[in-house]
Design a protein around this motif. Sequence first.
Motif, PDB file in Angstrom:
ATOM      1  N   ARG A   1       0.851  -1.190   0.000  1.00 21.71           N
ATOM      2  CA  ARG A   1       0.000   0.000   0.000  1.00 21.71           C
ATOM      3  C   ARG A   1       0.885   1.237   0.000  1.00 21.71           C
ATOM      4  O   ARG A   1       1.752   1.396   0.851  1.00 21.71           O
ATOM      5  CB  ARG A   1      -0.911   0.043   1.236  1.00 21.71           C
ATOM      6  N   PHE A   2       0.630   2.139  -0.959  1.00 20.11           N
ATOM      7  CA  PHE A   2       1.451   3.340  -1.069  1.00 20.11           C
ATOM      8  C   PHE A   2       0.573   4.541  -1.406  1.00 20.11           C
ATOM      9  O   PHE A   2      -0.419   4.422  -2.121  1.00 20.11           O
ATOM     10  CB  PHE A   2       2.519   3.179  -2.159  1.00 20.11           C
ATOM     11  N   TYR A   3       0.960   5.699  -0.873  1.00 20.21           N
ATOM     12  CA  TYR A   3       0.387   6.977  -1.272  1.00 20.21           C
ATOM     13  C   TYR A   3       1.400   7.648  -2.195  1.00 20.21           C
ATOM     14  O   TYR A   3       2.607   7.377  -2.111  1.00 20.21           O
ATOM     15  CB  TYR A   3       0.142   7.891  -0.067  1.00 20.21           C
ATOM     16  N   LEU A   4       0.916   8.539  -3.055  1.00 21.75           N
ATOM     17  CA  LEU A   4       1.808   9.263  -3.964  1.00 21.75           C
ATOM     18  C   LEU A   4       1.801  10.735  -3.600  1.00 21.75           C
ATOM     19  O   LEU A   4       0.758  11.398  -3.679  1.00 21.75           O
ATOM     20  CB  LEU A   4       1.344   9.077  -5.416  1.00 21.75           C
ATOM     21  N   ARG A   5       2.962  11.235  -3.192  1.00 17.40           N
ATOM     22  CA  ARG A   5       3.056  12.649  -2.812  1.00 17.40           C
ATOM     23  C   ARG A   5       2.787  13.520  -4.031  1.00 17.40           C
ATOM     24  O   ARG A   5       3.281  13.261  -5.126  1.00 17.40           O
ATOM     25  CB  ARG A   5       4.437  12.966  -2.260  1.00 17.40           C
ATOM     26  N   SER A   6       2.028  14.582  -3.819  1.00 24.15           N
ATOM     27  CA  SER A   6       1.717  15.511  -4.901  1.00 24.15           C
ATOM     28  C   SER A   6       2.877  16.487  -5.106  1.00 24.15           C
ATOM     29  O   SER A   6       3.511  16.921  -4.132  1.00 24.15           O
ATOM     30  CB  SER A   6       0.451  16.292  -4.568  1.00 24.15           C
ATOM     31  N   PRO A   7       3.165  16.868  -6.352  1.00 27.21           N
ATOM     32  CA  PRO A   7       4.223  17.848  -6.606  1.00 27.21           C
ATOM     33  C   PRO A   7       3.816  19.270  -6.226  1.00 27.21           C
ATOM     34  O   PRO A   7       4.606  20.195  -6.351  1.00 27.21           O
ATOM     35  CB  PRO A   7       4.445  17.728  -8.117  1.00 27.21           C
ATOM     36  N   HIS A   8       2.588  19.450  -5.759  1.00 23.99           N
ATOM     37  CA  HIS A   8       2.110  20.782  -5.373  1.00 23.99           C
ATOM     38  C   HIS A   8       2.697  21.238  -4.043  1.00 23.99           C
ATOM     39  O   HIS A   8       2.440  22.356  -3.612  1.00 23.99           O
ATOM     40  CB  HIS A   8       0.577  20.806  -5.309  1.00 23.99           C
ATOM     41  N   GLY A   9       3.471  20.371  -3.386  1.00 25.11           N
ATOM     42  CA  GLY A   9       4.116  20.769  -2.141  1.00 25.11           C
ATOM     43  C   GLY A   9       3.277  20.431  -0.931  1.00 25.11           C
ATOM     44  O   GLY A   9       2.416  19.552  -0.960  1.00 25.11           O
ATOM     45  N   ASN A  10       3.505  21.162   0.162  1.00 26.36           N
ATOM     46  CA  ASN A  10       2.822  20.894   1.419  1.00 26.36           C
ATOM     47  C   ASN A  10       1.833  22.021   1.742  1.00 26.36           C
ATOM     48  O   ASN A  10       1.947  23.126   1.225  1.00 26.36           O
ATOM     49  CB  ASN A  10       3.837  20.771   2.554  1.00 26.36           C
ATOM     50  N   THR A  11       0.903  21.712   2.630  1.00 31.57           N
ATOM     51  CA  THR A  11      -0.004  22.726   3.164  1.00 31.57           C
ATOM     52  C   THR A  11       0.316  22.855   4.644  1.00 31.57           C
ATOM     53  O   THR A  11      -0.032  21.980   5.437  1.00 31.57           O
ATOM     54  CB  THR A  11      -1.473  22.330   2.974  1.00 31.57           C
ATOM     55  N   GLY A  12       1.002  23.930   5.004  1.00 27.57           N
ATOM     56  CA  GLY A  12       1.502  24.022   6.364  1.00 27.57           C
ATOM     57  C   GLY A  12       2.486  22.888   6.591  1.00 27.57           C
ATOM     58  O   GLY A  12       3.360  22.626   5.766  1.00 27.57           O
ATOM     59  N   SER A  13       2.344  22.159   7.679  1.00 29.01           N
ATOM     60  CA  SER A  13       3.221  21.026   7.960  1.00 29.01           C
ATOM     61  C   SER A  13       2.697  19.730   7.357  1.00 29.01           C
ATOM     62  O   SER A  13       3.334  18.679   7.474  1.00 29.01           O
ATOM     63  CB  SER A  13       3.390  20.855   9.474  1.00 29.01           C
ATOM     64  N   ASN A  14       1.541  19.782   6.699  1.00 28.65           N
ATOM     65  CA  ASN A  14       0.932  18.580   6.139  1.00 28.65           C
ATOM     66  C   ASN A  14       1.470  18.254   4.754  1.00 28.65           C
ATOM     67  O   ASN A  14       1.516  19.115   3.881  1.00 28.65           O
ATOM     68  CB  ASN A  14      -0.588  18.742   6.020  1.00 28.65           C
ATOM     69  N   MET A  15       1.855  17.003   4.558  1.00 32.78           N
ATOM     70  CA  MET A  15       2.207  16.550   3.219  1.00 32.78           C
ATOM     71  C   MET A  15       0.919  16.380   2.417  1.00 32.78           C
ATOM     72  O   MET A  15      -0.125  15.992   2.956  1.00 32.78           O
ATOM     73  CB  MET A  15       2.976  15.225   3.281  1.00 32.78           C
ATOM     74  N   VAL A  16       0.981  16.676   1.131  1.00 27.85           N
ATOM     75  CA  VAL A  16      -0.189  16.598   0.260  1.00 27.85           C
ATOM     76  C   VAL A  16      -0.011  15.440  -0.723  1.00 27.85           C
ATOM     77  O   VAL A  16       1.078  15.239  -1.270  1.00 27.85           O
ATOM     78  CB  VAL A  16      -0.386  17.928  -0.500  1.00 27.85           C
ATOM     79  N   PHE A  17      -1.080  14.689  -0.953  1.00 23.96           N
ATOM     80  CA  PHE A  17      -1.030  13.484  -1.780  1.00 23.96           C
ATOM     81  C   PHE A  17      -2.043  13.551  -2.930  1.00 23.96           C
ATOM     82  O   PHE A  17      -2.996  14.327  -2.888  1.00 23.96           O
ATOM     83  CB  PHE A  17      -1.346  12.253  -0.920  1.00 23.96           C
ATOM     84  N   HIS A  18      -1.813  12.695  -3.928  1.00 23.40           N
ATOM     85  CA  HIS A  18      -2.789  12.560  -5.006  1.00 23.40           C
ATOM     86  C   HIS A  18      -4.071  11.971  -4.429  1.00 23.40           C
ATOM     87  O   HIS A  18      -4.039  10.994  -3.671  1.00 23.40           O
ATOM     88  CB  HIS A  18      -2.246  11.652  -6.107  1.00 23.40           C
ATOM     89  N   ALA A  19      -5.205  12.566  -4.788  1.00 21.25           N
ATOM     90  CA  ALA A  19      -6.489  12.104  -4.283  1.00 21.25           C
ATOM     91  C   ALA A  19      -6.964  10.867  -5.038  1.00 21.25           C
ATOM     92  O   ALA A  19      -6.394  10.482  -6.070  1.00 21.25           O
ATOM     93  CB  ALA A  19      -7.520  13.226  -4.400  1.00 21.25           C
ATOM     94  N   ILE A  20      -7.992  10.243  -4.521  1.00 16.63           N
ATOM     95  CA  ILE A  20      -8.545   9.019  -5.109  1.00 16.63           C
ATOM     96  C   ILE A  20      -8.882   9.223  -6.580  1.00 16.63           C
ATOM     97  O   ILE A  20      -9.498  10.217  -6.961  1.00 16.63           O
ATOM     98  CB  ILE A  20      -9.801   8.583  -4.327  1.00 16.63           C
ATOM     99  N   ASP A  21      -8.446   8.265  -7.396  1.00 13.16           N
ATOM    100  CA  ASP A  21      -8.721   8.265  -8.843  1.00 13.16           C
ATOM    101  C   ASP A  21      -8.193   9.507  -9.551  1.00 13.16           C
ATOM    102  O   ASP A  21      -8.731   9.922 -10.586  1.00 13.16           O
ATOM    103  CB  ASP A  21     -10.228   8.131  -9.107  1.00 13.16           C
ATOM    104  N   GLY A  22      -7.144  10.122  -8.997  1.00 14.57           N
ATOM    105  CA  GLY A  22      -6.528  11.274  -9.656  1.00 14.57           C
ATOM    106  C   GLY A  22      -7.357  12.538  -9.621  1.00 14.57           C
ATOM    107  O   GLY A  22      -7.096  13.473 -10.381  1.00 14.57           O
ATOM    108  N   LYS A  23      -8.331  12.596  -8.730  1.00  9.77           N
ATOM    109  CA  LYS A  23      -9.210  13.777  -8.660  1.00  9.77           C
ATOM    110  C   LYS A  23      -8.593  14.835  -7.737  1.00  9.77           C
ATOM    111  O   LYS A  23      -9.041  15.045  -6.609  1.00  9.77           O
ATOM    112  CB  LYS A  23     -10.597  13.360  -8.194  1.00  9.77           C
ATOM    113  N   GLY A  24      -7.566  15.497  -8.228  1.00 10.33           N
ATOM    114  CA  GLY A  24      -6.924  16.552  -7.464  1.00 10.33           C
ATOM    115  C   GLY A  24      -5.932  16.022  -6.451  1.00 10.33           C
ATOM    116  O   GLY A  24      -5.376  14.939  -6.613  1.00 10.33           O
ATOM    117  N   TYR A  25      -5.733  16.791  -5.393  1.00  9.89           N
ATOM    118  CA  TYR A  25      -4.791  16.390  -4.344  1.00  9.89           C
ATOM    119  C   TYR A  25      -5.380  16.751  -2.993  1.00  9.89           C
ATOM    120  O   TYR A  25      -6.292  17.576  -2.884  1.00  9.89           O
ATOM    121  CB  TYR A  25      -3.433  17.051  -4.558  1.00  9.89           C
TER     122      TYR A  25
END
Length: 215
Positions: free
Chosen positions: A4-28
């Motif tokens: 099981r893996f999450y994919l980090r989004s290239p959009h960076g972080n939001t505050g201290s939170n890492m941002v990931f690709h959302a389900i089925d590629g629907k944003g992050y």
Amino acid sequence: MNNRFYLRSPHGNTGSNMVFHAIDGKGYTSNLDLAHVYTLEEAQKEWELARDGEYPISADHIDSLAIWKVDHQCLPLKSDLSPADRYVFFVQGIWDGNDVYWTDLNGNKSTNFLHAQIIGRAAAEGINHNDYVVVPFDLADKRKRRTFNFALLNRRKMMIAAGLRTPDRIKKARRRTISPMTRFNCPACGKINWQHNPYDFEGCNHCCHGWGDTA
């Protein structure tokens, strides 16, 4: 090794939170429950084609370090003292990205909702409502989400040890070194010379052109 893996989004972080690709590629998203889950094979394929700042991370490792936070956009701007048995309160006007800082009666602050002090009706009414926002516990509890602090990322443990292989293109990029010196061709003999001064030719190490100009 997990699958099981999450994919980090290239959009960076939001505050201290890492941002990931959302389900089925629907944003992050920073909400782990809305992040797309990849198998090891899928994650490796995504990494091979990834953009800068985009890489897969073991979901099991991230889930084990998840923190419950609440986005201020999901909460009232002012205290809500609707009838309730329990209340919590956060600091007015400061955020970690979008997330509020919960506090207790001693002034200790944390973005982790599990650290929010639960108080009764009388205490809720006595809070300084200019500095703090009081809301019913159940209202905030329904809006909490699981997040991951990017500072806790351990690439070796959460990526390589989890079964991922560093793509060849990344290995090659790491091996490249940028020379601090600048290349010049000697205007007299034409041979290549390297020097630290990037602006003016200093002299030729082969025919000595330039070395004796000031003599």
